[in-house]
Enzyme design. Structure first.
Site, PDB file in Angstrom:
ATOM      1  CB  CYS A  79      89.373 -37.831 -14.557  1.00 57.60           C
ATOM      2  SG  CYS A  79      88.942 -37.656 -16.303  1.00 57.60           S
ATOM      3  CG  HIS A 203      86.155 -34.268 -14.177  1.00 57.08           C
ATOM      4  ND1 HIS A 203      87.305 -33.373 -13.699  1.00 57.08           N
ATOM      5  CD2 HIS A 203      86.314 -34.823 -15.362  1.00 57.08           C
ATOM      6  CE1 HIS A 203      88.015 -33.740 -14.828  1.00 57.08           C
ATOM      7  NE2 HIS A 203      87.666 -34.714 -15.259  1.00 57.08           N
ATOM      8  CD  GLU A 205      86.349 -32.303 -10.578  1.00 59.55           C
ATOM      9  OE1 GLU A 205      85.812 -33.478 -10.333  1.00 59.55           O
ATOM     10  OE2 GLU A 205      87.015 -32.143 -11.740  1.00 59.55           O
TER      11      GLU A 205
HETATM   12  N1  LIG Z   1      89.639 -35.202 -17.793  1.00 60.07           N
HETATM   13  C1  LIG Z   1      90.710 -35.873 -17.374  1.00 60.07           C
HETATM   14  O1  LIG Z   1      91.202 -35.936 -16.229  1.00 60.07           O
HETATM   15  C2  LIG Z   1      91.099 -36.574 -18.762  1.00 60.07           C
HETATM   16  C3  LIG Z   1      92.385 -37.522 -18.262  1.00 60.07           C
HETATM   17  C4  LIG Z   1      92.954 -37.883 -19.546  1.00 60.07           C
HETATM   18  N2  LIG Z   1      92.475 -38.943 -20.445  1.00 60.07           N
HETATM   19  C5  LIG Z   1      94.550 -38.170 -19.366  1.00 60.07           C
HETATM   20  O2  LIG Z   1      95.103 -39.038 -19.870  1.00 60.07           O
HETATM   21  O3  LIG Z   1      95.259 -37.790 -18.473  1.00 60.07           O
END
Ligand SMILES: NC(=O)CC[C@H](N)C(=O)O
Length: 253
Positions: A79, A203, A205
């Site tokens: 992410c 995610h 995790e």
């Molecule tokens: N769950 C996440 O890590 C979201 C990331 C988020 N879109 C960002 O810009 O950091």
């Protein structure tokens, strides 16, 4: 015992450490550049990439992180971590943010929209299933998630997500995506691998399924540096027994 570093500036680093523990591996929290010298692999967790980048800048971590990636050490970004590893990010806050880079791809930082547009979906993961066994699908937890818009030829796509044509993705910030969302069943890329680098927009995790973690540990073992094969082999045994006993709750729609 071999250890995996987990960047612990912000975000879901504890959850990654817990997932590693379920596989019999130790995750160590990394907050300073010099700590990168004592580890041979790194997970960059999800969180908020702009905040994480500011903290990384404050701790002067960017040069050391780039060197770590360039040395060929395995790094997995989930992410916000995926955004960190991308060579290019769009949809950034004003002024942009520094990236570590390494993955030859362009990510959209909030492709799926704002926090309330977070969702879960069963993803088809043929490569993961062929390496790790288990079901052909993986439960993707997407929290204000990014997506990969473009990849270079050296990048392997490990999972994508079909976007129904009737789904309005989100408002104002990403004009180019809104145009594209008119195309029926557009697929966006949500998991990639390029050599020593792994990136997932979701995610793993936060689920009981540890296959992405054990997949990454195999990448670590393949690079071999400073990692005991025996430790990973033991961990794999732990992971398959884990898989049989732990189930996620059904997806809420
Ligand atoms: N769950 C996440 O890590 C979201 C990331 C988020 N879109 C960002 O810009 O950091």
């Amino acid at each position: 015992m071999a250890v995996v570093g987990v960047l612990a500036l912000q975000g879901s680093f504890n959850e990654h450490i817990a997932a590693l523990r379920r596989l019999g591996m130790k995750g160590v929290e990394i907050r300073k550049p010099e700590q990168l010298q004592s580890i041979s692999s790194l997970i960059i967790p999800g969180g908020e990439s702009t905040t994480m980048a500011k903290l990384a800048e404050f701790h002067n971590l960017f040069p050391a992180l780039r060197e770590f990636v360039q040395m060929g050490k395995p790094v997995w970004g989930t992410c916000a971590g995926l955004i960190f590893l991308a060579n290019k990010a769009v949809g950034q806050k004003e002024g942009g943010q520094e990236l570590v880079g390494g993955l030859n791809c362009t990510v959209h930082r909030n492709y799926f929209g704002s926090q309330i547009q977070s969702f879960e979906a069963e993803l088809l993961v043929p490569e993961l299933a062929s390496q790790e066994g288990g079901p052909e699908t993986f439960r993707g937890v997407f929290i204000r998630a990014p997506a990969v818009l473009e990849v270079g030829p050296e990048v392997e796509v490990l999972a994508d997500y079909p976007i129904p044509s009737n789904k309005v993705l989100y408002s104002s910030s990403a004009v180019e995506i809104q145009e594209e969302s008119a195309v029926p069943e557009k697929k966006v890329i949500v998991a990639i691998k390029q050599g020593n680098l792994l990136g997932t927009a979701f995610h793993p995790e936060l689920t009981a399924d540890t296959r992405w973690h054990s997949y990454f540990l195999k990448m670590v073992r393949d690079v071999g540096e400073g990692t005991s094969n025996t430790t990973v082999a033991v961990s794999e045994a732990a992971s398959s027994s884990d898989r049989q006993t732990k189930y996620d709750l059904p997806i809420f729609r």
